[in-house]
Design a protein around this motif. Structure first.
Motif, PDB file in Angstrom:
ATOM      1  N   UNK A 116       0.830  -1.208   0.000  1.00  0.00           N
ATOM      2  CA  UNK A 116       0.000   0.000   0.000  1.00  0.00           C
ATOM      3  C   UNK A 116       0.868   1.263   0.000  1.00  0.00           C
ATOM      4  N   UNK A 117       1.859   1.320   0.887  1.00  0.00           N
ATOM      5  CA  UNK A 117       2.659   2.535   1.021  1.00  0.00           C
ATOM      6  C   UNK A 117       3.492   2.830  -0.218  1.00  0.00           C
ATOM      7  N   UNK A 118       3.960   1.777  -0.913  1.00  0.00           N
ATOM      8  CA  UNK A 118       4.828   2.005  -2.071  1.00  0.00           C
ATOM      9  C   UNK A 118       4.056   2.169  -3.374  1.00  0.00           C
ATOM     10  N   UNK A 119       2.738   2.083  -3.307  1.00  0.00           N
ATOM     11  CA  UNK A 119       1.928   2.333  -4.502  1.00  0.00           C
ATOM     12  C   UNK A 119       0.897   3.445  -4.286  1.00  0.00           C
ATOM     13  N   UNK A 120       0.409   3.583  -3.047  1.00  0.00           N
ATOM     14  CA  UNK A 120      -0.625   4.589  -2.760  1.00  0.00           C
ATOM     15  C   UNK A 120      -0.097   5.730  -1.897  1.00  0.00           C
ATOM     16  N   UNK A 121       1.019   5.503  -1.202  1.00  0.00           N
ATOM     17  CA  UNK A 121       1.603   6.540  -0.369  1.00  0.00           C
ATOM     18  C   UNK A 121       0.794   6.814   0.885  1.00  0.00           C
ATOM     19  N   UNK A 122       0.984   8.000   1.452  1.00  0.00           N
ATOM     20  CA  UNK A 122       0.306   8.387   2.692  1.00  0.00           C
ATOM     21  C   UNK A 122      -0.581   9.595   2.430  1.00  0.00           C
TER      22      UNK A 122
END
Length: 431
Positions: A206-212
């Motif tokens: 999630x973090x490496x495709x959608x970020x924060x």
């Protein structure tokens, strides 16, 4: 006959030495408390059976295939039942014995196994733990014949003549309870570690495709990413260099230097317990010496496995490893490490990067051109902090598991020999 040096040191030549019998225990032959059982094979042609064979495996009994009754009649000896105790006629030292689990009740065993049943004086569960003891393995070794590991044959009839010290039933039961509690604690910790790893993989994705906190996204060569992110090639932000080629001549020296190889680089950590050494010229030392913060990535073997070198001591590395060193400062090694973990933990994502002409490998040219997402530095740091928290949790539980395994080993050594006694064990009235 000569015995292979591949056997564990604990079971090398020398007749098993039986220590003094603890007070209250009895000295018996295995044949006094175990009997070989055979059940005639009456298989139904069109019914499918699990076939258990003695191929090399560690950790006990495994079903190797499923065959129709008519196909296994000529290959097998008899049916087995849950709670039988199997002993492989081959490779007995390497995990070739164990209790038949409920899932293999009614399976068919090949004639590479002997099947035993304990008598009333011996608890099956106690036998299961005792089978991991050094003395048990020594007796198995000395009841085998052959010149190497692959060809040694275990003689169960001969083994039944060996003696061992047996605690009374109430003490066996208490020992089993203690060892079972240790196993349960280990299994629970292992489950927590596995669950944390699964959570991390989901969070990583999630973090490496959608970020924060992003709501707007764009399509790129590497898939959908947040609108404010960029796509870059590794060579734009990192120096990538393979280590020194190994050679016999380089290893001959009065003062060789330590270096890391594939085996030292694990996922997220570097193991320096088993270092090798070779010569490095002054020029090579300048080229191949590691600096704190360098990222090492496996070029072959478990391709993409990576960890950061965070040690100030003198250390070098061999050609089987890529070294990444920050070039621009816009992308941190910690962030690219998590990018690599995501890619190389996924067969789908790594399929176009790993060469497979003969063995799996990841060339420097492929690495330099590899594309990856680039958030801003503040978001990179936030992503890394989140993932590092999960890593820390896994590390703490891994340390806990290691401590539990050491405790279990110590308990087995003490309790199964009577060196330490279970003081609260009391006979039951029925016994």
């Amino acid at each position: 006959m000569a015995r292979s040096s591949l056997f564990p040191a604990s079971v090398q030549p020398g007749k098993p030495i039986l220590p003094l019998c603890p007070h209250g225990w009895t000295t018996v032959k295995f044949g006094d408390v175990l009997q070989i059982v055979e059940r005639p094979t009456e298989l139904i042609d069109n019914v499918e059976y699990q076939l258990v064979t003695a191929k090399r495996s560690r950790g006990g009994v495994v079903a190797r295939s499923r065959l129709l009754g008519r196909d296994v009649l000529t290959k097998t000896q008899f049916l087995i039942a849950r709670d039988d105790f199997l002993m492989s006629n081959r490779q007995i030292i390497h995990g070739g014995c164990g209790i038949v689990p409920p899932a293999l009740d009614g399976a068919v065993v090949s004639n590479e196994y002997s099947v035993l049943r304990p008598k009333s004086e011996l608890l099956l569960e106690f036998l299961g733990y005792f089978s991991h003891s050094i003395y048990f393995q020594q007796t198995c070794f000395h009841a085998s014949v052959g010149v190497d590991v692959e060809k040694m044959i275990f003689d169960c009839e001969r083994w039944l003549e060996f003696r061992f010290h047996l605690p009374p039933l109430h003490e066996q039961r208490r020992i089993v309870e203690i060892m079972s509690s240790a196993d349960e604690a280990i299994a629970a910790t292992r489950a927590v570690i596995e669950q944390t790893r699964k959570v991390k993989q989901g969070v990583l994705e999630h973090l490496l495709t959608r970020g924060i906190g992003h709501t707007r996204f764009k399509q790129t060569d590497i898939g959908e990413i947040p609108e404010g992110w960029e796509v870059a090639e590794v060579q734009e932000h990192f120096h990538v260099q393979l280590g020194k080629m190994l050679s016999k001549a380089a290893r001959i020296s009065s003062s060789p230097s330590p270096y890391l190889r594939n085996a030292n680089v694990q996922w997220g950590q570097i193991d320096t317990e088993d270092l090798l050494y070779m010569d490095f010229s002054e020029q090579e030392k300048q080229k191949f010496r590691l600096q704190e913060g360098d990222l090492l990535v496996c070029e072959g073997g478990d391709v993409g496995r990576c960890a950061i070198w965070n040690d100030g001591r003198e250390m070098y590395y061999q050609k089987a490893l890529h070294r990444l060193r920050e070039k621009t400062g816009a992308v941190k090694n910690q962030f690219i490490m998590y990018v690599l973990v995501r890619i190389f933990k996924s067969k789908a994502l790594s399929a176009g990067l790993v060469g497979t002409n003969s063995i799996a490998h990841f060339t420097r040219e492929q690495f330099l051109r590899m594309k990856f997402p680039v958030p801003g530095t503040e978001e990179q740091n936030a992503i890394c902090e989140t993932l590092m928290t999960l890593d820390d949790s896994t590390g703490e539980n891994a340390s806990k598991q290691e401590a539990l395994l050491n405790l279990k080993s110590a308990l087995m050594s003490d309790l199964l020999t009577g060196r330490k006694r279970v003081t609260d064990a009391r006979p039951l009235a029925a016994e």
